[in-house]
Design a protein around this motif. Structure first.
Motif, short mmCIF file in Angstrom:
data_model
loop_
_atom_site.label_atom_id
_atom_site.label_comp_id
_atom_site.label_asym_id
_atom_site.label_seq_id
_atom_site.Cartn_x
_atom_site.Cartn_y
_atom_site.Cartn_z
N TYR A 127 9.40 -39.64 -4.07
CA TYR A 127 9.49 -38.29 -3.50
C TYR A 127 10.41 -37.40 -4.31
O TYR A 127 11.37 -37.86 -4.92
CB TYR A 127 10.03 -38.36 -2.06
CG TYR A 127 9.23 -39.25 -1.16
CD1 TYR A 127 7.94 -38.90 -0.77
CD2 TYR A 127 9.75 -40.47 -0.74
CE1 TYR A 127 7.20 -39.73 0.04
CE2 TYR A 127 9.01 -41.30 0.08
CZ TYR A 127 7.73 -40.93 0.46
OH TYR A 127 6.99 -41.75 1.26
N GLY A 128 10.10 -36.12 -4.29
CA GLY A 128 11.01 -35.12 -4.83
C GLY A 128 10.86 -34.82 -6.31
O GLY A 128 10.08 -35.44 -7.02
N VAL A 129 11.63 -33.83 -6.72
CA VAL A 129 11.71 -33.44 -8.12
C VAL A 129 12.94 -34.12 -8.71
O VAL A 129 14.05 -33.96 -8.20
CB VAL A 129 11.82 -31.90 -8.27
CG1 VAL A 129 12.05 -31.51 -9.72
CG2 VAL A 129 10.58 -31.21 -7.72
N GLY B 121 14.68 -34.96 -12.60
CA GLY B 121 14.59 -34.75 -14.04
C GLY B 121 13.51 -33.76 -14.42
O GLY B 121 12.83 -33.93 -15.43
N ALA B 122 13.32 -32.74 -13.61
CA ALA B 122 12.30 -31.71 -13.82
C ALA B 122 10.87 -32.25 -13.75
O ALA B 122 9.95 -31.63 -14.25
CB ALA B 122 12.53 -30.94 -15.11
N LEU B 123 10.70 -33.40 -13.11
CA LEU B 123 9.36 -33.96 -12.91
C LEU B 123 9.06 -34.03 -11.41
O LEU B 123 9.86 -34.56 -10.64
CB LEU B 123 9.26 -35.36 -13.50
CG LEU B 123 9.44 -35.50 -15.01
CD1 LEU B 123 9.42 -36.98 -15.40
CD2 LEU B 123 8.38 -34.73 -15.75
N THR B 124 7.91 -33.53 -11.04
CA THR B 124 7.47 -33.62 -9.66
C THR B 124 6.89 -35.01 -9.40
O THR B 124 6.70 -35.80 -10.33
CB THR B 124 6.38 -32.58 -9.35
OG1 THR B 124 5.22 -32.90 -10.13
CG2 THR B 124 6.86 -31.16 -9.64
N GLU B 125 6.56 -35.27 -8.16
CA GLU B 125 5.90 -36.54 -7.81
C GLU B 125 4.62 -36.70 -8.61
O GLU B 125 4.34 -37.78 -9.14
CB GLU B 125 5.61 -36.55 -6.31
CG GLU B 125 6.85 -36.46 -5.46
CD GLU B 125 6.59 -35.96 -4.04
OE1 GLU B 125 5.42 -35.89 -3.61
OE2 GLU B 125 7.58 -35.64 -3.37
N ASP B 126 3.83 -35.63 -8.69
CA ASP B 126 2.57 -35.69 -9.43
C ASP B 126 2.81 -35.89 -10.93
O ASP B 126 2.08 -36.64 -11.58
CB ASP B 126 1.75 -34.42 -9.21
CG ASP B 126 1.19 -34.32 -7.79
OD1 ASP B 126 1.09 -35.35 -7.10
OD2 ASP B 126 0.87 -33.19 -7.37
N ASP B 127 3.82 -35.20 -11.48
CA ASP B 127 4.15 -35.37 -12.90
C ASP B 127 4.47 -36.84 -13.20
O ASP B 127 3.98 -37.40 -14.19
CB ASP B 127 5.37 -34.53 -13.29
CG ASP B 127 5.16 -33.04 -13.18
OD1 ASP B 127 3.99 -32.57 -13.27
OD2 ASP B 127 6.17 -32.32 -13.03
N ARG B 128 5.32 -37.44 -12.35
CA ARG B 128 5.71 -38.83 -12.58
C ARG B 128 4.51 -39.76 -12.45
O ARG B 128 4.34 -40.69 -13.23
CB ARG B 128 6.82 -39.24 -11.62
CG ARG B 128 8.14 -38.55 -11.93
CD ARG B 128 9.29 -39.14 -11.15
NE ARG B 128 9.13 -39.15 -9.72
CZ ARG B 128 9.37 -38.13 -8.91
NH1 ARG B 128 9.79 -36.98 -9.40
NH2 ARG B 128 9.20 -38.24 -7.60
N HIS B 129 3.67 -39.50 -11.47
CA HIS B 129 2.49 -40.33 -11.28
C HIS B 129 1.61 -40.29 -12.53
O HIS B 129 1.15 -41.33 -13.01
CB HIS B 129 1.72 -39.89 -10.04
CG HIS B 129 0.47 -40.67 -9.83
ND1 HIS B 129 0.47 -41.96 -9.35
CD2 HIS B 129 -0.83 -40.34 -10.05
CE1 HIS B 129 -0.77 -42.40 -9.29
NE2 HIS B 129 -1.58 -41.44 -9.70
#
Length: 100
Positions: free
Chosen positions: A73-75, A77-85
């Motif tokens: 969950y959450g942002v 390191g400037a990465l959203t949940e979707d970015d990390r996924h």
């Protein structure tokens, strides 16, 4: 006598980076979406959170932590949940990406 060089460092040294995060100066709600948040409001909140991260002195440590622990969950390191996924499911040479 025990070989102390093989022991991990102090636990505080592993987590001290969090004390220097720009997010500590912002409202926690900026980094975690409320239930049911969608569309433009969701995008605007994520972009505002990423802007806080942009000049953070511990951006890379935060990002590394989020990817290594698979923060759900959450942002971070400037990465959203979707970015990390996306980063974690994209493979490079058969291994999931672990850095951005």
């Amino acid at each position: 006598m025990a070989n102390l060089s093989r022991l991990p460092g102090a636990v505080s040294q592993r987590w001290d980076w969090q004390l220097r995060g720009r997010c500590r100066e912002a409202d926690n709600a900026l980094f975690f979406h409320p239930s049911g948040e969608r569309g433009a409001a969701h995008h605007a909140r994520e972009e505002a959170a990423k802007a806080v991260c942009a000049d953070c002195p511990v951006l890379l440590e935060c990002r590394r932590h989020a990817l290594e622990t698979r923060e759900p969950y959450g942002v971070w390191g400037a990465l959203t949940e979707d970015d990390r996924h996306r980063l974690l499911t994209r493979t490079r040479g058969g291994h999931a990406a672990t850095a951005a």
